[in-house]
Enzyme design. Structure first.
Site, PDB file in Angstrom:
ATOM      1  N   ALA A 169       0.816  -1.222   0.000  1.00 39.46           N
ATOM      2  CA  ALA A 169       0.000   0.000   0.000  1.00 39.46           C
ATOM      3  C   ALA A 169       0.846   1.267   0.000  1.00 39.46           C
ATOM      4  CB  ALA A 169      -0.950   0.001   1.196  1.00 39.46           C
ATOM      5  N   ARG A 220       9.070   8.110  -4.693  1.00 42.10           N
ATOM      6  CA  ARG A 220      10.409   8.282  -5.254  1.00 42.10           C
ATOM      7  C   ARG A 220      10.553   7.694  -6.661  1.00 42.10           C
ATOM      8  NH1 ARG A 220      14.326   6.132  -0.804  1.00 42.10           N
ATOM      9  NH2 ARG A 220      12.404   5.402   0.187  1.00 42.10           N
ATOM     10  N   LYS A 259       4.167   2.018  -7.743  1.00 43.04           N
ATOM     11  CA  LYS A 259       5.527   1.458  -7.732  1.00 43.04           C
ATOM     12  C   LYS A 259       5.547  -0.038  -8.019  1.00 43.04           C
ATOM     13  CE  LYS A 259       7.755   1.010  -3.722  1.00 43.04           C
ATOM     14  NZ  LYS A 259       8.627   1.387  -2.591  1.00 43.04           N
ATOM     15  N   GLY A 282       0.707   2.755   8.636  1.00 42.77           N
ATOM     16  CA  GLY A 282       1.874   1.989   9.077  1.00 42.77           C
ATOM     17  C   GLY A 282       1.748   0.510   8.764  1.00 42.77           C
ATOM     18  N   ARG A 295       5.577 -12.184 -36.552  1.00 39.68           N
ATOM     19  CA  ARG A 295       4.486 -11.621 -35.749  1.00 39.68           C
ATOM     20  C   ARG A 295       3.537 -12.735 -35.299  1.00 39.68           C
ATOM     21  NH1 ARG A 295       2.182  -7.459 -39.641  1.00 39.68           N
ATOM     22  NH2 ARG A 295       0.603  -7.357 -38.003  1.00 39.68           N
ATOM     23  N   ARG A 313       2.368  -9.785 -66.035  1.00 37.47           N
ATOM     24  CA  ARG A 313       3.127  -8.533 -66.009  1.00 37.47           C
ATOM     25  C   ARG A 313       3.109  -7.946 -67.411  1.00 37.47           C
ATOM     26  NH1 ARG A 313       8.368 -12.233 -65.363  1.00 37.47           N
ATOM     27  NH2 ARG A 313       8.824 -12.571 -67.563  1.00 37.47           N
TER      28      ARG A 313
HETATM   29  C1  UD1 Z   1      10.044  -1.327   7.663  1.00 37.96           C
HETATM   30  C2  UD1 Z   1      10.244  -1.845   9.081  1.00 37.96           C
HETATM   31  C3  UD1 Z   1      11.729  -1.798   9.427  1.00 37.96           C
HETATM   32  C4  UD1 Z   1      12.531  -2.610   8.406  1.00 37.96           C
HETATM   33  C5  UD1 Z   1      12.222  -2.099   6.985  1.00 37.96           C
HETATM   34  C6  UD1 Z   1      12.872  -2.991   5.971  1.00 37.96           C
HETATM   35  C7  UD1 Z   1       8.213  -1.190  10.274  1.00 37.96           C
HETATM   36  C8  UD1 Z   1       7.627  -0.257  11.243  1.00 37.96           C
HETATM   37  N1  UD1 Z   1       9.501  -1.010   9.981  1.00 37.96           N
HETATM   38  O1  UD1 Z   1      10.446   0.024   7.661  1.00 37.96           O
HETATM   39  O2  UD1 Z   1      11.940  -2.323  10.715  1.00 37.96           O
HETATM   40  O3  UD1 Z   1      13.902  -2.503   8.677  1.00 37.96           O
HETATM   41  O4  UD1 Z   1      10.813  -2.123   6.756  1.00 37.96           O
HETATM   42  O5  UD1 Z   1      12.672  -2.448   4.706  1.00 37.96           O
HETATM   43  O6  UD1 Z   1       7.551  -2.077   9.807  1.00 37.96           O
HETATM   44  N2  UD1 Z   1       3.217  -0.381   3.793  1.00 37.96           N
HETATM   45  C9  UD1 Z   1       1.868  -0.520   3.700  1.00 37.96           C
HETATM   46  N3  UD1 Z   1       1.058   0.270   4.430  1.00 37.96           N
HETATM   47  C10 UD1 Z   1       1.554   1.200   5.292  1.00 37.96           C
HETATM   48  C11 UD1 Z   1       2.939   1.336   5.382  1.00 37.96           C
HETATM   49  C12 UD1 Z   1       3.763   0.533   4.638  1.00 37.96           C
HETATM   50  O7  UD1 Z   1       1.380  -1.356   2.920  1.00 37.96           O
HETATM   51  O8  UD1 Z   1       0.743   1.889   5.935  1.00 37.96           O
HETATM   52  C13 UD1 Z   1       4.105  -1.252   2.992  1.00 37.96           C
HETATM   53  C14 UD1 Z   1       4.956  -0.458   2.023  1.00 37.96           C
HETATM   54  O9  UD1 Z   1       4.354  -0.380   0.772  1.00 37.96           O
HETATM   55  C15 UD1 Z   1       6.235  -1.265   1.953  1.00 37.96           C
HETATM   56  C16 UD1 Z   1       6.295  -1.964   3.299  1.00 37.96           C
HETATM   57  O10 UD1 Z   1       5.005  -1.890   3.841  1.00 37.96           O
HETATM   58  O11 UD1 Z   1       6.183  -2.251   0.956  1.00 37.96           O
HETATM   59  C17 UD1 Z   1       7.316  -1.328   4.212  1.00 37.96           C
HETATM   60  O12 UD1 Z   1       6.955  -0.016   4.467  1.00 37.96           O
HETATM   61  P1  UD1 Z   1       8.015   1.118   4.653  1.00 37.96           P
HETATM   62  O13 UD1 Z   1       7.313   2.369   4.975  1.00 37.96           O
HETATM   63  O14 UD1 Z   1       8.943   1.129   3.513  1.00 37.96           O
HETATM   64  O15 UD1 Z   1       8.761   0.592   5.958  1.00 37.96           O
HETATM   65  P2  UD1 Z   1      10.116   1.102   6.508  1.00 37.96           P
HETATM   66  O16 UD1 Z   1       9.923   2.390   7.165  1.00 37.96           O
HETATM   67  O17 UD1 Z   1      11.146   1.003   5.453  1.00 37.96           O
END
Ligand code: UD1
Ligand code: CA
Length: 463
Positions: free
Chosen positions: A10, A15, A22, A77, A341, A448
């Site tokens: 999600a 970036r 993504k 989160g 094709r 022809r």
């Molecule tokens: C998370 C971990 C961290 C770990 C890192 C590895 C947590 C709190 N932290 O951090 O310990 O070292 O991954 O990469 O879990 N996502 C959702 N919904 C949300 C938030 C995130 O689906 O509300 C998904 C994102 O798309 C992504 C994954 O969860 O694929 C990780 O989210 P991201 O925000 O990148 O976590 P980090 O802060 O990198």
């Protein structure tokens, strides 16, 4: 024990600077999110749920048929995302193991997933977390073990994971990182998720907080340190997309080489994950093989060829050719510079040569279209020779029409076959003919303008 998985997808992916979500960006022809799903399937996980945002219809469509979908209303989160998955019909009452992986981490392997599942079963753990050591751990959650602050190389049970933004100096010095991949006991995860709060530096519901809660519940948490850090590689930018593609290219090409395929320049060869290659195939430089392409024994592909969903038999030569949904039977040859094709079918020993385009046509065994031709909607028999520059005029501006050419026919150079038209067996067509009427077996057809000769014309004209 039943095994389920959650794929978190999600995230916003800002970036990437893209209109497209993504996880739908592709490496080797497969969207990012489909890589962990494929690894989970290969590991034998029964039930996969992908967490997306409410507006991610494109992601939901991409995964439909291979995984269920959970909607996370707001990106509160990783803990909240896991909660959304656990609330779906598929996972509500689920008992057993739940693997958590990320939709933007395409390099996770079935082996690694399997080892998480096996470790949890073996240790009866509330959670097994995949970890890795990083020289520069900045940004990752840190693995806090019982003996993290007393031992030089801590090996005790995991007591908590602390996020970078919540880390004090002592936490920040820990070099063991959270990969973000786990295997939970479903009931224990459900219990913990109900209790996590957003009382932290980022105001997010952290899935990582489930670890300390499981410990408080008296459940064991095991850290499984991976030997292959690449497995945890996440894609956040287009530069990282290219890096992930390169690693996957190396893995795939190495596996093919180990299975008996020759590639002297594997860094210049791009092969999709669903392509199959037989023994003693040789792939030259600048070749891209995608989709469900299959290549049979002893075939030589390249250089500079691009084959998609194309089936090539044994002993074929495909040189500087683009082929899409085409078929080459044993011993067929294509190129240099052929364009095959959809529906182009070269039967055994047939040839599509230089600057030849073939669409939806069968070229019979041993028949040759060697130079500068377009063949569309045609049935060409066996042992036919189609002279240079000959084409089927298959389109009248409104409709497509068929051409048939019988066995053993010889089509002179620069023949236009105006479809619908049937040319019989062992026919000879004179060069430069425009064939509009059917030609019976064994006939000669010439259509022809007759040549006129005006002797001494040039000097008179130039006066
Ligand atoms: C998370 C971990 C961290 C770990 C890192 C590895 C947590 C709190 N932290 O951090 O310990 O070292 O991954 O990469 O879990 N996502 C959702 N919904 C949300 C938030 C995130 O689906 O509300 C998904 C994102 O798309 C992504 C994954 O969860 O694929 C990780 O989210 P991201 O925000 O990148 O976590 P980090 O802060 O990198
Ligand atoms: Ca991340």
């Amino acid at each position: 024990m039943r095994e389920a998985a959650i794929v978190l997808a999600a995230g916003a992916g800002t970036r990437m600077k893209s209109k497209k979500p993504k996880v739908l960006h592709e490496i080797l022809g497969r969207p990012l999110v489909m890589w962990p799903i494929a690894a989970l399937a290969e590991a034998g996980v029964d039930e996969v749920t992908v967490v997306t945002g409410p507006d991610d219809a494109a992601i939901q469509e991409a995964v439909s048929g291979t995984a269920g979908v959970a909607i996370q209303q707001e990106k509160l989160g990783t803990g909240d995302a896991a909660k959304a998955a656990m609330a779906t019909e598929a996972l509500k009452g689920f008992e057993g193991s739940v693997v958590v992986v990320y939709g933007d981490c395409p390099l996770i392997t079935a082996d690694t997933i399997r080892s998480l599942l096996d470790a949890r079963a073996r240790e009866d753990a509330g959670c097994v977390v995949l970890t890795f050591r990083a020289e520069d751990p900045f940004g990752y959650g840190r693995i806090v073990r019982e003996d993290s602050f007393t031992e030089a190389s801590p090996s005790g049970e995991v007591v908590a994971i602390v996020e970078q933004k919540d880390a004090d100096e002592a936490h920040a010095a820990i070099t063991e990182c959270n990969s973000g991949f786990y295997c939970f006991d479903a009931a224990a995860l459900r219990d913990a998720l109900a209790r996590i709060t957003n009382d932290n530096a980022q105001g997010e519901y952290y899935l990582t907080d489930a670890i300390a809660l499981l410990r408080e519940d008296g459940r064991k948490v095991v850290a499984l340190e991976t030997a292959c850090v690449e497995d945890c590689f996440g894609v956040n930018s287009r530069v990282q997309l290219a890096e992930a593609a390169r690693i996957m290219q190396q893995r795939i090409n190495r596996a093919h080489m180990e299975a008996g395929v020759t590639m002297l320049a594997p860094e210049l060869v791009w092969i999709g994950p669903d392509v199959t290659l037989a023994r003693d195939v040789e792939i030259l430089q600048n070749v891209t093989l995608m989709g469900s392409t299959r290549i049979g024994e002893d075939s030589l592909i390249g250089p500079d060829s691009r084959l998609t969903d194309t089936v090539v038999g044994a002993g074929c030569t495909v040189d500087e050719t683009v082929a899409v949904e085409a078929q080459l039977d044993d011993g067929a040859t294509a190129g240099p510079r052929a364009y095959l094709r959809p529906g182009a079918h070269l039967c055994a020993g047939a040839k599509a040569g230089t600057h030849v385009e073939i669409k939806k046509s069968i070229i019979g065994a041993g028949s040759k279209v060697p130079h500068l031709s377009y063949i569309g909607d045609a049935m060409v028999g066996t042992g036919v020779n189609i002279g240079a520059g000959s084409i089927t005029c298959n389109y009248d501006g409104a409709m497509k029409h068929a051409t048939t050419i019988g066995d053993g026919a010889f089509i002179g150079s620069d023949t236009m076959m105006v479809a619908p038209v049937a040319i019989g067996r062992d026919v000879t067509v004179g060069a430069g003919s425009v064939i509009t009427k059917d030609v019976p077996d064994e006939a000669l057809a010439v259509a022809r303008a007759r040549e006129s000769i005006y002797e001494g014309w040039t000097p008179r004209h130039r006066k």
